[in-house]
Structures are given as C-alpha cells and as structure tokens.
Design an enzyme around this catalytic site. Structure first.
Site, PDB file in Angstrom:
ATOM      1  N   SER A   1      -5.160  40.491 -18.695  1.00 11.65           N
ATOM      2  CA  SER A   1      -4.091  39.582 -18.295  1.00 11.65           C
ATOM      3  C   SER A   1      -3.356  39.114 -19.541  1.00 11.65           C
ATOM      4  CB  SER A   1      -4.668  38.373 -17.562  1.00 11.65           C
ATOM      5  OG  SER A   1      -5.209  37.470 -18.496  1.00 11.65           O
ATOM      6  N   LYS A   2      -2.289  38.388 -19.306  1.00  9.39           N
ATOM      7  CA  LYS A   2      -1.459  37.915 -20.406  1.00  9.39           C
ATOM      8  C   LYS A   2      -2.261  37.096 -21.422  1.00  9.39           C
ATOM      9  CE  LYS A   2       3.272  36.681 -20.951  1.00  9.39           C
ATOM     10  NZ  LYS A   2       3.538  37.789 -21.814  1.00  9.39           N
ATOM     11  N   ARG A   3      -3.262  36.406 -20.925  1.00 11.91           N
ATOM     12  CA  ARG A   3      -4.081  35.578 -21.811  1.00 11.91           C
ATOM     13  C   ARG A   3      -4.878  36.415 -22.828  1.00 11.91           C
ATOM     14  NH1 ARG A   3      -7.618  33.128 -18.239  1.00 11.91           N
ATOM     15  NH2 ARG A   3      -6.116  33.546 -16.599  1.00 11.91           N
TER      16      ARG A   3
END
Ligand code: GLU
Length: 466
Positions: A239-241
C-alpha cells in the site's frame, strides 16, 4: 510471432506493480523479437480519465519501455465489440435475458437460503416466447454447464476451475448495450493476436470466463502467465504506506529508471544470484516460466542499493542530464565529468548527487560552526594565507594532481602535515570539514575560485569571527 500487451485501466497513476507486469511483457516480446503493445482499458467511462491515460504514457516514457505501434484505446472500439456480441447472438451462442434485477435478486436469495452458490439459472437460455415488455435485455453467453475449465498457466502450472463452483451463463453485454470487461479483454487479445498474456494473478479467476469466450468465437487461446503480487514486509498487499506506489514518485525521489526496472525484474524472478542486469541482459535472460510462484516482498533498501550501483557506473553525460530534473545544470561546467566521478561513489540517489555537487560548485553560504571552531585554530589561517600566496605565485593549476603536487611541496617546505592544510581548505571550499578528496574538490572549483574562496574565509575570520 510473440506478441504481448500491457493493458492498464486508467484509474490513476501507473503503479509499480503495473510497471513490473509491463516490464515482464516487454522482456518476453523483445526476447523473441516480437511485439509489445499498449492497450488502455478505458471502457469504464465513469472511473477512467484522460489524465490517468496520459500519466501512464508519461511513466512509460520515463522508464524507456517502448511499445510498438499506436496505443490502443478500448473506448474507440465499442462498435467492434458489439459486432462480436451480435455474431454470438446470430450463431445461437449467446442469448437475450429479460430477467429483471428484482427477479435476479430473488433468485440469488432463494439459492442462498437453499445453501447453493448464487448463480444465474439459465432460464432464458432456450427461450423462444414473447419477451416481457419494458425490460431491456442483457446478453448472456452460453457457458458450459458442467465439467471443468482447465489451462496450463506459465507461472501457476495446471489450473482447474469446476464449472459448478464458479460459472454460469455470464453477461457479455449490459442492458444499455455496453460490453462487459471480460468480453472486451478477450476480443482485443484475440484480434491483437496476443500470444502471451502476462498479468497480475488477481485476474486468474477471470481467465475461465475468457476461455469460454475464446471457445465460443473459435479464437486461439493464448498462453497465460499470472504473476503473484508484490507484498510489503508484513506479507500484506503493498500500500501507499509501504513506499511510493506511483512510478513517477520514484523519479522525484532520485531513482534512475534503469535501477527501478532492474529492481522490479528481480522482484519475482531470478537468474542465478545475479543482481544487476543491463536491459540487454534482462531481455536475453528473462524467462517467464521462471517467475516465482509466490508473492515477493518489496524491499526499499535493495532498491536504494541497486540505484547506487547504477549511479556508480552510468555514463557521466547521462547523469548530468538526469540532474537537470533536480535543477542542477552542469552542462556548461568545465569540470562536470570530474565532478560526477568524484561524487558518484558516495551518492545513493540523484537528489544526493545533486546536493553534493551543489555543495562544491556553489560558494558556501555559511561555515559549519563546529568544524570551523575545531579546525580554524592556531596557525590554520596563517597557513591558508601563505598557501594562497603560493598558489597565486604559481601558474594556474588545472588538475587535481597539479593542486596536490603544489600543496605537498608547500607542506614540505613549511614542515606541515596534510591535515594542517586539508581541513581548513575544505572549510574554505565547501563550508564544512567533509568532502571527497580535497584536491579533486579544488580542481572542480577551479584555480581562480579556489583563491577567492580562501580569501573569503580569511575575510570572514577578520570581520565576523565565529
Ligand atoms: N485492465 C486490467 C488491469 O488494469 C488488466 C487486464 C489484463 O491484463 O488482462 O488490471
């Protein structure tokens, strides 16, 4: 001829997982002297945008992955898809279904209550009566009603789907006439003569439906390769994280496109224990049958390491060009290549390389207080002053070696050690006590500017004194 395609849906930027798929498609095509095509799957007019399609093309341009021919936009091909829907209707391989949404919901409810898999029951399959009025029909394909749909996936091996577990007469065109996702993908892959479909394994369960369509239209079924996705360290979907997902963010962070491609090729595939691959090697060695069966974990340190390897060995001219994106223009600098060679082993990203280069070519805007207090003591300034006179009395130095010879002579005459001069000189040149080889730095700054920067430090001491 081997023909592959990358078929993104333009809902946003190009994701690094997508870029990896595109790279694999590209390598398979190039390895066989085949073709690699780009098809934008923009039939979902509500979710797709022109900007997203442009962003995908921009990312392709940055990575240098080139596709053959023009980009194909599915949104331009609705008439074509409709003609194939009509063909299946004409041949009795598809039919109109007049079931209303309410009826379908009720059917599913009843099936669930009876502990059955919710599925369409085929009630309009052989319908020949008068259709109910006021219902715009959907078009359903006649799918097999029993048995298995199997294929040999190039990554997963033999894959079997039991019809009773997952298939019914599924919709190929909606009541407004628009064709459905699996239908258009199949028509395009067939008409574009795609021989090898390489895509994320999130599409594995679409494949049996697509095979039904291939068979109904008598099209040749391509070889499928379903690539496991990229996971994060915890084994969850990336994910973006976990890091940037947008390919262009890697450009902004100072990564070289070849480093990113090299990183991605290894993320899910290997060739012995080789880590660094030129594009030619990737093309030569990549074997889709050797794509890992299990998902791979994204590892940013590895990417940074690969990037630093590329910065170490890439042509200086190319690096100079890349640095322009980070607002550093070295093209008119007489010692640009020497500067790159002096710094390339120390920089992990182009941002670091640009910052280090700026620290040398720009006159220091201030002096690091700690370094200053530590090294501009005792005779340091007096030595610098005399060294500056020595420099001025000498003919201009035009290489690191000439600066070094002169400095060494000076040190010997004065009975000084290199460190007595090197650290104060560094502070005068770059404002702090850390820099690559001091003589290399002097050479890049250039004879006249070296003299001026020493004078500047002497003046600074005179008027400001830290
Ligand atoms: N458009 C699909 C996606 O972006 C890919 C379809 C395919 O490769 O078959 O996930």
């Amino acid at each position: 001829m081997t023909i592959t395609r990358f078929a993104p849906s333009p809902t946003g930027y190009l994701h690094i997982g997508g870029l990896r798929t595109a790279l694999y498609c590209y390598l398979v095509a190039k390895n066989k002297n085949g073709k690699f095509l780009l098809r934008i799957e923009d039939t979902d007019l509500a979710r797709n945008s022109k900007e997203a399609a442009a962003a995908i093309k921009e990312a392709f341009a940055w990575t240098g992955l080139s596709y053959d021919g023009e980009v194909i936009y599915q949104s331009n091909r609705f008439d074509l898809y409709k003609s194939y829907v009509q063909k299946l209707l004409d041949e009795g391989k598809a039919y109109r279904c007049y079931m209303s949404k309410e009826e379908l919901d009720a059917l599913r409810e009843a099936q669930r209550a009876a502990k059955q898999r919710p599925h369409y029951d085929g009630r309009y399959r052989d319908f020949s009566g008068e259709p109910p009025s006021g219902v715009a029909p959907v078009i359903r394909i006649k799918a097999p009603q029993e048995g298995e749909i199997s294929f040999v996936d190039g990554v997963k091996g033999e894959v079997h789907f039991k019809v009773s577990d997952m298939l019914d007469d599924f919709i190929i065109a909606r009541s407004d006439g628009t064709p459905t996702y699996n239908f258009v993908v199949t028509i395009d892959d067939a008409l574009m003569k795609i021989t090898d479909v390489i895509r994320g394994d999130d599409h594995l369960s679409n494949t049996p439906k697509q095979i039904v369509i291939y068979n109904a239209l008598g099209f040749k079924i391509p070889q499928f390769y379903h690539v496991p996705m990229i996971l994060n360290h915890q084994g969850k979907k990336l994910s973006k994280r976990d890091g940037a997902l947008d390919v262009m963010e890697y450009k902004r962070a100072g990564y070289l496109p070849e480093a990113l491609l090299n990183f991605l090729v290894r993320l899910g595939w290997s060739h012995g224990d080789q880590e660094i691959f030129s594009m030619e090697e990737m093309i030569q060695f990549f074997e889709p049958g050797h794509i890992n069966k299990s998902a791979s974990a994204f590892n940013e340190e590895k990417l940074i390491w690969i990037n630093s390897q590329y910065i170490k060995q890439l042509d200086a001219k190319r690096l100079i060009k890349e640095l322009e994106y980070f607002n550093l223009s070295l093209s008119n600098h007489p010692k640009a290549h020497e500067l790159i060679d002096l710094l390339r082993d120390r920089a992990k990203t182009l941002i670091e390389l640009a910052d280090m280069a700026r620290a040398i070519i720009n006159v220091p805007s201030n002096y690091d207080e700690k370094a200053y207090k530590k090294f501009i003591t005792g005779d340091a300034l007096a030595n610098l002053k005399v060294f500056n006179q020595t420099l001025q009395a000498h003919e201009p130095c035009s290489s690191a070696e000439e600066f070094e010879v002169l400095a060494k002579q000076f040190l010997e005459e004065k009975g000084l050690k290199l460190k007595d001069l090197a650290q104060p000189l560094r502070i005068a040149m770059v404002g702090g006590a850390v820099s690559p080889s001091v003589f290399g730095v002097l050479d890049i700054i250039g004879y006249q500017n070296v003299i001026a920067r020493i004078e500047r430090l002497i003046d600074f001491e005179k008027y400001n004194k830290l």
